[in-house]
Design a protein around this motif. Structure first.
Motif, mmCIF file in Angstrom:
data_model
loop_
_atom_site.group_PDB
_atom_site.id
_atom_site.type_symbol
_atom_site.label_atom_id
_atom_site.label_comp_id
_atom_site.label_asym_id
_atom_site.label_seq_id
_atom_site.Cartn_x
_atom_site.Cartn_y
_atom_site.Cartn_z
ATOM 1 N N LYS A 283 0.814 -1.221 0.000
ATOM 2 C CA LYS A 283 0.000 0.000 0.000
ATOM 3 C C LYS A 283 0.848 1.272 0.000
ATOM 4 O O LYS A 283 0.605 2.188 -0.779
ATOM 5 N N LEU A 284 1.854 1.337 0.895
ATOM 6 C CA LEU A 284 2.670 2.546 0.978
ATOM 7 C C LEU A 284 3.684 2.625 -0.172
ATOM 8 O O LEU A 284 3.740 3.621 -0.890
ATOM 9 N N LEU A 285 4.494 1.575 -0.321
ATOM 10 C CA LEU A 285 5.527 1.586 -1.360
ATOM 11 C C LEU A 285 4.987 1.219 -2.734
ATOM 12 O O LEU A 285 5.592 1.584 -3.748
ATOM 13 N N ARG A 286 3.902 0.453 -2.774
ATOM 14 C CA ARG A 286 3.278 0.019 -4.032
ATOM 15 C C ARG A 286 4.279 -0.699 -4.941
ATOM 16 O O ARG A 286 4.350 -0.434 -6.146
ATOM 17 N N VAL A 287 5.049 -1.585 -4.346
ATOM 18 C CA VAL A 287 6.036 -2.343 -5.115
ATOM 19 C C VAL A 287 5.391 -3.532 -5.807
ATOM 20 O O VAL A 287 5.646 -3.806 -6.983
ATOM 21 N N VAL A 288 4.570 -4.254 -5.069
ATOM 22 C CA VAL A 288 3.899 -5.445 -5.605
ATOM 23 C C VAL A 288 2.423 -5.389 -5.220
ATOM 24 O O VAL A 288 2.046 -4.642 -4.300
ATOM 25 N N PRO A 289 1.565 -6.147 -5.897
ATOM 26 C CA PRO A 289 0.142 -6.158 -5.532
ATOM 27 C C PRO A 289 -0.079 -6.723 -4.131
ATOM 28 O O PRO A 289 0.680 -7.572 -3.654
ATOM 29 N N ILE A 290 -1.128 -6.232 -3.472
ATOM 30 C CA ILE A 290 -1.451 -6.712 -2.124
ATOM 31 C C ILE A 290 -2.019 -8.121 -2.178
ATOM 32 O O ILE A 290 -1.695 -8.966 -1.343
ATOM 33 N N SER A 291 -2.866 -8.403 -3.140
ATOM 34 C CA SER A 291 -3.486 -9.724 -3.238
ATOM 35 C C SER A 291 -3.825 -10.009 -4.690
ATOM 36 O O SER A 291 -3.759 -9.127 -5.551
ATOM 37 N N GLY A 292 -4.194 -11.259 -4.933
ATOM 38 C CA GLY A 292 -4.551 -11.679 -6.283
ATOM 39 C C GLY A 292 -3.609 -12.751 -6.797
ATOM 40 O O GLY A 292 -2.652 -13.144 -6.125
ATOM 41 N N TYR A 293 -3.888 -13.226 -7.983
ATOM 42 C CA TYR A 293 -3.065 -14.277 -8.588
ATOM 43 C C TYR A 293 -3.287 -14.271 -10.088
ATOM 44 O O TYR A 293 -4.333 -13.837 -10.584
ATOM 45 N N ASP A 294 -2.260 -14.738 -10.810
ATOM 46 C CA ASP A 294 -2.339 -14.836 -12.262
ATOM 47 C C ASP A 294 -1.564 -16.077 -12.695
ATOM 48 O O ASP A 294 -0.832 -16.673 -11.901
ATOM 49 N N THR A 295 -1.707 -16.446 -13.921
ATOM 50 C CA THR A 295 -1.031 -17.633 -14.435
ATOM 51 C C THR A 295 0.263 -17.243 -15.142
ATOM 52 O O THR A 295 0.453 -16.088 -15.528
ATOM 53 N N ALA B 59 2.396 -14.476 -12.526
ATOM 54 C CA ALA B 59 2.126 -14.847 -11.137
ATOM 55 C C ALA B 59 3.275 -14.478 -10.208
ATOM 56 O O ALA B 59 3.085 -14.422 -8.991
ATOM 57 N N VAL B 60 4.459 -14.216 -10.766
ATOM 58 C CA VAL B 60 5.634 -13.936 -9.927
ATOM 59 C C VAL B 60 5.403 -12.706 -9.069
ATOM 60 O O VAL B 60 5.733 -12.689 -7.876
ATOM 61 N N LYS B 61 4.831 -11.648 -9.651
ATOM 62 C CA LYS B 61 4.637 -10.414 -8.886
ATOM 63 C C LYS B 61 3.655 -10.602 -7.733
ATOM 64 O O LYS B 61 3.700 -9.854 -6.745
ATOM 65 N N PHE B 62 2.756 -11.587 -7.840
ATOM 66 C CA PHE B 62 1.824 -11.865 -6.753
ATOM 67 C C PHE B 62 2.435 -12.787 -5.693
ATOM 68 O O PHE B 62 1.907 -12.878 -4.589
ATOM 69 N N LEU B 63 3.535 -13.479 -6.034
ATOM 70 C CA LEU B 63 4.139 -14.437 -5.118
ATOM 71 C C LEU B 63 5.307 -13.862 -4.331
ATOM 72 O O LEU B 63 5.707 -14.443 -3.317
ATOM 73 N N ILE B 64 5.862 -12.737 -4.780
ATOM 74 C CA ILE B 64 7.054 -12.186 -4.127
ATOM 75 C C ILE B 64 6.774 -11.850 -2.667
ATOM 76 O O ILE B 64 7.503 -12.268 -1.763
ATOM 77 N N LEU B 65 5.720 -11.094 -2.411
ATOM 78 C CA LEU B 65 5.415 -10.668 -1.041
ATOM 79 C C LEU B 65 5.045 -11.845 -0.132
ATOM 80 O O LEU B 65 5.564 -11.918 0.997
ATOM 81 N N PRO B 66 4.193 -12.798 -0.545
ATOM 82 C CA PRO B 66 3.920 -13.945 0.341
ATOM 83 C C PRO B 66 5.160 -14.765 0.670
ATOM 84 O O PRO B 66 5.317 -15.224 1.805
ATOM 85 N N VAL B 67 6.050 -14.941 -0.306
ATOM 86 C CA VAL B 67 7.268 -15.722 -0.038
ATOM 87 C C VAL B 67 8.178 -14.987 0.939
ATOM 88 O O VAL B 67 8.716 -15.579 1.879
ATOM 89 N N ILE B 68 8.351 -13.671 0.737
ATOM 90 C CA ILE B 68 9.203 -12.891 1.642
ATOM 91 C C ILE B 68 8.650 -12.917 3.068
ATOM 92 O O ILE B 68 9.391 -13.118 4.040
ATOM 93 N N ILE B 69 7.353 -12.735 3.209
ATOM 94 C CA ILE B 69 6.744 -12.762 4.533
ATOM 95 C C ILE B 69 6.852 -14.147 5.155
ATOM 96 O O ILE B 69 7.110 -14.287 6.360
ATOM 97 N N GLY B 70 6.684 -15.192 4.351
ATOM 98 C CA GLY B 70 6.826 -16.548 4.880
ATOM 99 C C GLY B 70 8.228 -16.825 5.387
ATOM 100 O O GLY B 70 8.403 -17.462 6.429
ATOM 101 N N VAL B 71 9.240 -16.332 4.668
ATOM 102 C CA VAL B 71 10.621 -16.535 5.097
ATOM 103 C C VAL B 71 10.908 -15.754 6.375
ATOM 104 O O VAL B 71 11.484 -16.284 7.335
#
Length: 225
Positions: free
Chosen positions: A72-84, A88-100
């Motif tokens: 929301k603040l930096l607007r680097v990647v989407p907050i939610s959603g998915y694509d094929t 799909a990489v741009k939607f997976l970056i934030l969940p993977v970083i947070i998971g790590v």
């Protein structure tokens, strides 16, 4: 058709879980080796404090905080959603970083305990007496002999590779098996819930078998006994 849904939804779950597992292992084991290398120093002391602090923070805090700051603040990647495909990489970056990040505290502290236990054994003292460097001892002896408890810990997360993360997929709007299970619980669709519980149990048993087989690879004594 539950089997069709599972086949379709397992790929988004794998797209999150596999990078999360691999990157998480590399990061936490590296940090744990570094902390064990500087044992009984201020680096070790403050690292343990930081790990305990990270363990005390809820996963929800990481998810909501990451979505607010990065999405929301930096607007680097989407907050939610998915694509094929590659989109799909741009939607997976934030969940993977947070998971790590959310798993660094507990995993690093656990691996540190394993490494410190191995560093107190007789073969480490023998290696030091032969004149080997600490780096050679850590990577050539301690890390290799600590693989059995590390593999035992990995089997716990193996079912999540297919089952997905309930919180992560639900908050990030990813159509994986985790969100599939949450939706089934909300709809009280017990056929899907029973199927997911059964699938998780089978995957856990398979993981246990693969772990026992992998023991023979990391420890030749088991293979010869």
């Amino acid at each position: 058709d539950i089997s069709y849904d599972i086949k379709q939804r397992m790929w988004p779950s794998l797209a999150i879980a596999v990078p999360n597992l691999i990157i998480g292992l590399l990061v936490t084991i590296s940090f744990a080796l570094l902390i064990a290398f500087f044992r009984a120093t201020y680096i070790d002391y403050w690292s343990v404090i930081i790990c305990v602090a990270l363990m005390s923070i809820s996963t929800l805090f990481y998810i909501i905080g990451g979505q607010f700051i990065v999405g929301k603040l930096l607007r680097v990647v989407p907050i939610s959603g998915y694509d094929t495909g590659l989109e799909a990489v741009k939607f997976l970056i934030l969940p993977v970083i947070i998971g790590v990040i959310s798993g660094i505290g507990a995993s690093t502290r656990w691996y540190r305990t394993i490494f410190l236990e191995e560093m107190g054994r007789d073969y480490v003292r023998t290696a030091r007496a032969k004149g080997l460097s600490e780096t050679s001892i850590m990577f050539g002896h301690v890390l290799r002999n600590a693989m059995i408890p590390i593999l035992t810990g990995i089997v716990v997360v193996l079912p999540l590779l297919f089952m997905g993360s309930l919180l992560t997929e639900n908050f990030f709007g990813i159509p994986g098996l985790g969100s599939y299970t949450i939706d089934a619980i909300n709809r009280q669709d017990f056929a899907i819930v029973r199927s997911m519980v059964y699938l998780g149990s089978v995957l856990y048993i398979i993981g246990l078998l693969l772990t026992d087989i992998s023991y023979t690879w990391v420890d030749p004594r088991i293979r010869l006994s």
